[in-house]
Design an enzyme around this catalytic site. Sequence first.
Site, PDB file in Angstrom:
ATOM      1  N   TYR A  75       0.858  -1.194   0.000  1.00 38.61           N
ATOM      2  CA  TYR A  75       0.000   0.000   0.000  1.00 38.61           C
ATOM      3  C   TYR A  75       0.888   1.235   0.000  1.00 38.61           C
ATOM      4  CZ  TYR A  75      -3.318   3.574   1.396  1.00 38.61           C
ATOM      5  OH  TYR A  75      -4.073   4.716   1.431  1.00 38.61           O
ATOM      6  N   ASP A  99       9.154   1.566   0.753  1.00 43.14           N
ATOM      7  CA  ASP A  99       8.139   2.353   1.444  1.00 43.14           C
ATOM      8  C   ASP A  99       8.151   1.912   2.903  1.00 43.14           C
ATOM      9  OD1 ASP A  99       5.971   3.558   2.520  1.00 43.14           O
ATOM     10  OD2 ASP A  99       4.575   3.025   0.916  1.00 43.14           O
ATOM     11  N   LYS A 109       4.324   8.019   9.511  1.00 46.08           N
ATOM     12  CA  LYS A 109       3.835   7.416  10.762  1.00 46.08           C
ATOM     13  C   LYS A 109       4.732   7.654  11.980  1.00 46.08           C
ATOM     14  CE  LYS A 109       0.740   4.590   8.342  1.00 46.08           C
ATOM     15  NZ  LYS A 109      -0.687   4.527   8.456  1.00 46.08           N
TER      16      LYS A 109
HETATM   17  N1  PMP Z   1       2.746   3.726   2.615  1.00 45.21           N
HETATM   18  C1  PMP Z   1       2.416   2.837   3.567  1.00 45.21           C
HETATM   19  C2  PMP Z   1       3.216   1.585   3.712  1.00 45.21           C
HETATM   20  C3  PMP Z   1       1.337   3.098   4.424  1.00 45.21           C
HETATM   21  O1  PMP Z   1       0.983   2.201   5.345  1.00 45.21           O
HETATM   22  C4  PMP Z   1       0.620   4.313   4.257  1.00 45.21           C
HETATM   23  C5  PMP Z   1      -0.541   4.648   5.159  1.00 45.21           C
HETATM   24  N2  PMP Z   1      -1.237   3.613   5.701  1.00 45.21           N
HETATM   25  C6  PMP Z   1       1.011   5.192   3.243  1.00 45.21           C
HETATM   26  C7  PMP Z   1       2.085   4.869   2.449  1.00 45.21           C
HETATM   27  C8  PMP Z   1       0.281   6.470   3.001  1.00 45.21           C
HETATM   28  O2  PMP Z   1       0.438   7.310   4.084  1.00 45.21           O
HETATM   29  P1  PMP Z   1      -0.636   8.460   4.382  1.00 45.21           P
HETATM   30  O3  PMP Z   1      -1.932   7.781   4.645  1.00 45.21           O
HETATM   31  O4  PMP Z   1      -0.059   9.154   5.566  1.00 45.21           O
HETATM   32  O5  PMP Z   1      -0.682   9.328   3.163  1.00 45.21           O
END
Ligand code: PMP
Length: 429
Positions: free
Chosen positions: A146, A228, A256
């Site tokens: 994701y 990521d 995060k």
């Molecule tokens: N990459 C990963 C691995 C994530 O878990 C998330 C959010 N769950 C994102 C990108 C996107 O981050 P945001 O929701 O803060 O835009």
Amino acid sequence: MSHRYKKSEHLLNEALELIPLGAQTFSKSKTQFPYGVSPYFVERGDGSAVWDIDGNKYIDFINALAAITLGYNDPDVTAAVSKQLLSGVTFSLSHPLEVQVAKEIIAMVPSAEMVRFGKNGSDATTGAIRLARAYTGREHVAVCGYHGWHDWYIGTTARNLGVPETTQKLSHTFSYNDLDSLKKIFLTYPGQIAAVIMEPMSAEFPLPGFLEKVKETTHKEGAVLIFDEVITGFRFAKGGAQEYFGVMPDLTTLGKALANGYPLSAIAGRKEIMKLAEDVFFSFTFGGEALSLAAAFATLKKIQNCNVVDVISKLGEKIIKGVNELIIKHHLQAILTCIGHPTRSFLIIKDHSAYSEWHIKSFLLQEMFARGVLTLGTHNMSFAHQESDVFNLLMIYDEVFALLNTALSSNSLEQQLRCNVLIPLFKVR
Ligand code: PMP
């Protein structure tokens, strides 16, 4: 209307008239919290606990979707933010904290040589993709996991409403632990792949050599490797999954855990690619917002000085072991298992002969929320969790697994649901 969540449900119904979905995040909405048996609004959090607006207390194992690693209202972070608040939040010039936090990230994340800040994880992943496209002069990307809400990624999922087809055609999904699925993309689009972006780990551990081979293939094909680490960063190890697994990407996206719940994300990576951000457009009003940077500085210092990763790993290991023992005790091995990194483990649910995983998940959430545990199936650990929180979690699983066993063996699970069955949002991991 159930009594326990009376105020939450009332406010949700009001919110639904004012705010589409009644929430800002899909994972906090009624799509993930079954209506009738769930809280929707939180009043405050402290340490490992949160209180909903009905006054119910929960041990939180969601921890703001893994944004909280130290705990709510961490005293060091709160002190740093309070001090910064008195001297200002957003300015007309850059703030020295940008340099200080960049230095900490470079000291902690092994592959980081330069850093740029964003607010959400999606800022970072989209910025990294744009950098990779500029660096390689190519347009296609390979994705795994994701990566946020922006067109280039979400167009690959079932939630692609509103994403132009031309954009969707540039992104290609490969499967975790399946090198051939990545190689196939390179074969289909020779010389056209700018980047391989992936979560280095989600629930499953990488097979031996998988991450190394992804890196080798990506580089052989002249593409940029992006890890990521929005979730794994500062959680799997001080330097994230790349330190934990010993595989260095070209670019890393962070979010995060970076600022213990304050909105901050970052792209970090090799100087040669990062330098391109002098020309590639990555720029926003709140990019250098100082409260989140003050929070990040305090968070990163604490992660380094207080052995945070080791502490939360040890507690998390007890959860994985304890939950798996309870699964055996209640004869639920055919449908449940607990896997993942100790700092972020998952209760994986499989379909039962009579009920889908979504029936079972709805039942489990109903019973866990009723007993004061917030979870969506994950155990996102924080430094504020105590042994007693883990003890309570396992005690509650013991009760709830017994109920689940009875409901399944008497074929009465559906009758025992006081909510609609959850509908999957999309499956990307
Ligand atoms: N990459 C990963 C691995 C994530 O878990 C998330 C959010 N769950 C994102 C990108 C996107 O981050 P945001 O929701 O803060 O835009």
